[in-house]
Design a protein around this motif. Structure first.
Motif, PDB file in Angstrom:
ATOM      1  N   VAL B  98       0.835  -1.208   0.000  1.00 26.76           N
ATOM      2  CA  VAL B  98       0.000   0.000   0.000  1.00 26.76           C
ATOM      3  C   VAL B  98       0.864   1.250   0.000  1.00 26.76           C
ATOM      4  O   VAL B  98       1.999   1.245   0.484  1.00 26.76           O
ATOM      5  CB  VAL B  98      -0.948   0.002   1.232  1.00 26.76           C
ATOM      6  N   SER B  99       0.300   2.314  -0.551  1.00 26.10           N
ATOM      7  CA  SER B  99       0.936   3.623  -0.483  1.00 26.10           C
ATOM      8  C   SER B  99      -0.128   4.647  -0.087  1.00 26.10           C
ATOM      9  O   SER B  99      -1.275   4.550  -0.524  1.00 26.10           O
ATOM     10  CB  SER B  99       1.546   3.993  -1.838  1.00 26.10           C
ATOM     11  N   ASP B 102      -1.485   8.415  -3.906  1.00 28.96           N
ATOM     12  CA  ASP B 102      -1.966   7.885  -5.181  1.00 28.96           C
ATOM     13  C   ASP B 102      -1.342   8.718  -6.301  1.00 28.96           C
ATOM     14  O   ASP B 102      -1.739   9.869  -6.529  1.00 28.96           O
ATOM     15  CB  ASP B 102      -3.495   7.958  -5.227  1.00 28.96           C
ATOM     16  N   LYS B 107      -3.656  12.221  -4.887  1.00 27.58           N
ATOM     17  CA  LYS B 107      -4.305  12.270  -3.575  1.00 27.58           C
ATOM     18  C   LYS B 107      -3.387  11.699  -2.491  1.00 27.58           C
ATOM     19  O   LYS B 107      -2.736  10.670  -2.693  1.00 27.58           O
ATOM     20  CB  LYS B 107      -5.618  11.487  -3.610  1.00 27.58           C
ATOM     21  N   TYR B 109      -3.449  10.378   1.442  1.00 29.89           N
ATOM     22  CA  TYR B 109      -4.310   9.978   2.557  1.00 29.89           C
ATOM     23  C   TYR B 109      -3.577  10.232   3.882  1.00 29.89           C
ATOM     24  O   TYR B 109      -2.418   9.824   4.039  1.00 29.89           O
ATOM     25  CB  TYR B 109      -4.672   8.488   2.443  1.00 29.89           C
ATOM     26  N   PRO B 110      -4.265  10.880   4.834  1.00 31.34           N
ATOM     27  CA  PRO B 110      -3.595  11.189   6.108  1.00 31.34           C
ATOM     28  C   PRO B 110      -3.408   9.963   7.006  1.00 31.34           C
ATOM     29  O   PRO B 110      -2.597   9.989   7.918  1.00 31.34           O
ATOM     30  CB  PRO B 110      -4.539  12.200   6.766  1.00 31.34           C
ATOM     31  N   PHE B 111      -4.207   8.926   6.750  1.00 26.82           N
ATOM     32  CA  PHE B 111      -4.002   7.687   7.503  1.00 26.82           C
ATOM     33  C   PHE B 111      -4.388   6.484   6.657  1.00 26.82           C
ATOM     34  O   PHE B 111      -5.157   6.593   5.696  1.00 26.82           O
ATOM     35  CB  PHE B 111      -4.794   7.693   8.829  1.00 26.82           C
ATOM     36  N   ILE B 112      -3.821   5.348   7.019  1.00 31.37           N
ATOM     37  CA  ILE B 112      -4.118   4.099   6.322  1.00 31.37           C
ATOM     38  C   ILE B 112      -4.490   3.050   7.358  1.00 31.37           C
ATOM     39  O   ILE B 112      -3.788   2.878   8.361  1.00 31.37           O
ATOM     40  CB  ILE B 112      -2.890   3.629   5.509  1.00 31.37           C
ATOM     41  N   ASP B 113      -5.597   2.370   7.125  1.00 28.87           N
ATOM     42  CA  ASP B 113      -5.963   1.228   7.968  1.00 28.87           C
ATOM     43  C   ASP B 113      -5.601  -0.040   7.197  1.00 28.87           C
ATOM     44  O   ASP B 113      -6.052  -0.229   6.060  1.00 28.87           O
ATOM     45  CB  ASP B 113      -7.462   1.241   8.282  1.00 28.87           C
ATOM     46  N   PHE B 114      -4.787  -0.858   7.806  1.00 27.84           N
ATOM     47  CA  PHE B 114      -4.271  -2.045   7.119  1.00 27.84           C
ATOM     48  C   PHE B 114      -4.713  -3.301   7.860  1.00 27.84           C
ATOM     49  O   PHE B 114      -4.329  -3.527   9.000  1.00 27.84           O
ATOM     50  CB  PHE B 114      -2.743  -1.962   7.046  1.00 27.84           C
TER      51      PHE B 114
END
Lengths: 295, 144
Positions: B98-99, B102, B107, B109-114
């Motif tokens: 994931v990055s 984009d 774009k 994203y300020p946070f990523i849920d993995f």
């Protein structure tokens, strides 16, 4: 909006691994260990599963809290060597994480005073924010802050020890955390058999070699280190035939609440017999009980 | 004069002793901004200068991630950063999982849920957009 990252699988620069295996050599050459940069050692310390993650898994599985899993026999005033002190600091840190996650913050005060004594003996007490932790412990709504300050304090101690040529104490602390976390998981699975938990125990094979690398430079330092190195090799032997295989898949992502949520479809699969698990439960208990009885 | 020297000595000593206990305010606020459902695990302090080489993210670290665990990666920028902090996660086969940036849409994203389903040691990389100078914090938490 759903995005499937089809392109990502093409970026694989190495051949796909379908099974996790230990390095071919049974022992890691000292030269190999000496090549590790301070950054690599710092990375290894970050690779070890946090006891908070194990406690979180136990909560997810609705396993009730039990004080019996804690290293209650440890007496902070009886720690005679730096070896014992650093190892005990790790063991108590794991117990503190377990207590905090279960919001048994009142019980954690006793452990905190032991941690304080040992940290001060090791001259790292200044990195442990005892007063804030004690204050936060009195209110259950402060769990997030409590976890943050507790973990942050341990991270600071770890960083300080490594930066000041006391890497052997940092290694002991990390191994203490890991052994106590492993003890907690194996004791719970013994009473509450569960596939997800036994898988987590089996998956520790992934970080075991890193732990051994961390302590390897000190194995000939004195009999205490030699004994601990042998313990870690014994654990490694138990893990040798436990298999971790992988199924392939591409991650799926979706935008949610302004962030990006990724669901991994690639999976790891642990194959471990009842006998192998029982062997790990017994060996872990023997080692951990001996380590805390030395204190 | 003697009193002043003693006072200064005490202030200096206590100042040094307490210095080690201070947690970076940005780390603190970033950890708290991860949300009430997030339980703090680790943080990474990232400070990078400007670069013209933007082939790969510059700040790299490793971290074990465990199956059946949901992680939240939160990125926070210091006020004086020129670029925005971005993150990528690669698995042990160097495969991009994931990055937070984009490239097609630009774009961030300020946070990523993995949602991790494959236990292993992952490479966590950070940088600032367009190779800009920046200072920031990456916080890793667990969520339900």
């Amino acid at each position: 909006m759903i995005i499937v990252f089809l392109g990502f699988s093409c970026r694989n620069s190495k051949s796909k691994t379908s099974e996790f295996v230990f390095p071919k050599s049974d022992s890691i050459p000292v030269s190999e260990v000496e090549k590790l940069s301070p950054e690599a050692i710092a990375d290894i310390s970050k690779n070890i599963a946090s006891p908070v993650e194990i406690a979180n898994l136990l909560q997810t599985l609705q396993v009730p809290f039990s004080e019996n899993y804690l290293a209650q026999s440890i007496d902070a005033n009886r720690q005679s060597t730096s070896f014992n002190k650093a190892l005990t600091l790790g063991i108590l840190g794991a117990d503190l994480g377990y207590l905090n996650m279960y919001e048994k913050t009142g019980s954690s005060l006793e452990i905190l005073s032991s941690i304080r004594k040992i940290a001060e003996d090791l001259k790292v007490g200044q990195f442990f924010d005892f007063e804030s932790i004690k204050r936060l412990s009195k209110n259950k709504s402060n769990l997030d802050s409590l976890l943050f300050i507790s973990i942050d304090s341990y991270n600071k101690i770890d960083t300080y020890l490594r930066a000041n040529d006391r890497g052997q104490l940092s290694a002991l602390m990390i191994i203490g955390v890991w052994i106590e976390g492993q003890y907690l998981a194996t004791q719970v699975v013994n009473v509450y058999p569960n596939k997800m938990l036994s898988d987590r125990i089996g998956e520790q094979k992934i970080v075991l070699n890193d732990l051994i690398m961390l302590i390897s430079p000190y194995c000939n330092r004195d009999p205490e280190f030699s004994s601990l190195c042998k313990d870690m090799q014994d654990i490694k032997d138990k893990y040798r035939d436990i298999r971790i295989t992988y199924t392939q898949g591409d991650p799926v992502s979706v935008e949610k609440n302004g962030g990006l949520t990724i669901k991994q479809t690639e999976t790891s699969v642990v194959t471990m017999t009842k006998e192998q698990l029982d062997g790990l439960i017994q060996l872990t208990k023997n080692i951990r009980d001996r380590l805390i009885s030395n204190n | 004069m003697k009193k002043i020297i003693i006072t200064l000595t005490i202030l200096f000593t206590f100042g040094l002793l307490s210095f080690g206990q201070v947690t970076d305010p940005l780390i603190n606020s970033c950890a708290m901004s991860a949300g009430s459902d997030a339980k703090y695990l680790k943080d990474f302090r990232i400070q990078l200068g400007k670069t013209s080489n933007q082939n790969d993210l510059r700040f790299k670290t490793n971290m074990s991630l465990w199956k059946n665990t949901k992680y939240r990666f939160t990125m926070c920028n210091a006020q004086d950063s020129k670029g925005q902090l971005i993150l990528s996660i690669k698995d042990d086969n160097n495969k991009l999982v994931v990055s937070s940036f984009d490239k097609k849409t630009g774009k961030i994203y300020p946070f990523i849920d993995f949602e991790c389903q494959k236990s292993g040691i992952y490479q966590i990389s950070y940088d600032f957009t367009d190779g800009q100078q920046g200072s920031g914090v990456g916080v890793v938490s667990m969520i339900k």
